[in-house]
Write a protein that holds these residues in place. Structure first.
Motif: not given
Length: 291
Positions: A133-157
Motif C-alpha cells: 500500500i505504501m509503495a503504491t501510494l508513494y509511486s503516485h506521489g502520496w508520501v507518508l506524513y505520519i503513522s500514529t495511534d489516535i484511538s484508545r480502543k483495545p486492539g487498535d492499530k
C-alpha cells in the motif's frame, strides 16, 4: 525661570506659524487603499495597477486506517488511487478481497482471513500488504506524513496519513523487517547484501539464522529475549536498533515507516513492523537521505 523661558518659546513658535500660514501649501492628500484591500502592483507594459493573483498552491492529504482483524479504510484519496490500492491488495494478500463498500465517507476493503490478527505464514503476507500500500501510494506521489495511534480502543492499530506531492518523488525499492516471539528478526524481501551485512554486524547477538520457510524471508534468532526483556536487558533491544540503523545506512536504506499493524490483545503488547526504502539505482558510497 523655566516656566518663563517655556512661555517665550511657545510665543515665538506661534508667531512663526501665523506668519507662514498664508504661503504654506496645504498638506498632500493620500488616497490610500482601504484597510482590507488586496495589494496591487504596476504593469511595466501599461503602467496600470493590477491585482496580484491569489496563491494557487494547495496540499492534499489522505488516510489509510487498519480496523478489526481484516479491514482497510481509505479516506481522502481519489478514485484512481483507490483502484491502484485494490489491485495491490489482490497481488499481496493471498486470500484476496472478500468485500468492498462505502463506510461513513471512506472506502472499506474487507479481506478474507485476518491480516491484522494473523497466524502462521499470514504474518509475513500481512507485512507485504501494508508495504505494498505504501509503495503504491508513494509511486503516485502520496508520501507518508505520519503513522500514529489516535484511538484508545483495545486492539487498535495505527492510522497512516499521506501528503500528496506533484510531481511524484523518484522511484524506490522496499523491504520489511519484523520483530517476532521476543527474540526473532525477520527480513522480508530484503536484498541479499542487507541480509549478509546484518548477520555480520549482529554476530555477537545471534544464536542461529536461516532462510524462513516463506519465500523471500530470512529469520535471525537472537540470544535471550531482547524484545520481551525486563530490567537492564531492556537496553539490549536499543543497542540492536542502533546496529540495525547502521546496516540500513550502509546499504542505502532508511526507515520509511514504523507501524503497529497487529492486534495485540487487550494490552496491546505487539511490536511495530518496519518498512524500509532506498532510491532505485543507489550505489555504495552515494549519500543517503532520510524520507
Amino acid at each position: 525661570m523655566f516656566d518663563r523661558l517655556k512661555g517665550e518659546f511657545h510665543r515665538q513658535d506661534d508667531a512663526s506659524s501665523t506668519a507662514g500660514s498664508s504661503t504654506r501649501p496645504p498638506p498632500p492628500a493620500y488616497d490610500g487603499p482601504p484597510p482590507n484591500a488586496r495589494p496591487t502592483s504596476t504593469s511595466k507594459e501599461t503602467n496600470r495597477p493590477y491585482e496580484r493573483p491569489e496563491p494557487t498552491f494547495r496540499t492534499n492529504f489522505g488516510s489509510v486506517s487498519l480496523h478489526m482483524g481484516d479491514r482497510i479504510r481509505l479516506m481522502g484519496l481519489p478514485p484512481e488511487i483507490t483502484a491502484a490500492i485494490r489491485s495491490t491488495l489482490q497481488q499481496t494478500w493471498p486470500n484476496g478481497i472478500q468485500d468492498e463498500r462505502g463506510y461513513h465517507g471512506s472506502v472499506e476493503f474487507k479481506l478474507r482471513g485476518y491480516p491484522w490478527s494473523p497466524t502462521g505464514d499470514d504474518a509475513i503476507h500481512a507485512r507485504r500488504v501494508t508495504r505494498g500500500i505504501m509503495a503504491t501510494l508513494y509511486s503516485h506521489g502520496w508520501v507518508l506524513y505520519i503513522s500514529t495511534d489516535i484511538s484508545r480502543k483495545p486492539g487498535d492499530k495505527d492510522n497512516l496519513f499521506f501528503r500528496h506531492q506533484d510531481p511524484p518523488p523518484a522511484p524506490r525499492e522496499w523491504f520489511s523487517c519484523t520483530f517476532s516471539k521476543g527474540d526473532r528478526i525477520r527480513l522480508i524481501d530484503a536484498p541479499e547484501s542487507v541480509v549478509q551485512d546484518m548477520i555480520r554486524t549482529l554476530q555477537g547477538y545471534i544464536q542461529t539464522h536461516r532462510p524462513y520457510h516463506v519465500s523471500g524471508t530470512y529469520e535471525i534468532k537472537l540470544n535471550g529475549s531482547p524484545f520481551a526483556a525486563s530490567g537492564g536487558e531492556t537496553m539490549v533491544s536499543r543497542v540492536l536498533c542502533l546496529e540495525l540503523f547502521e546496516v540500513l545506512e550502509r546499504n542505502g536504506f532508511t526507515l520509511y515507516a514504523s507501524i503497529d499493524q497487529k492486534y495485540g490483545g487487550q494490552h496491546g503488547t505487539e511490536t511495530d513492523s518496519w518498512q524500509m526504502s532506498r532510491p532505485v539505482g543507489w550505489s555504495p558510497g552515494a549519500p543517503v537521505y532520510h524520507q
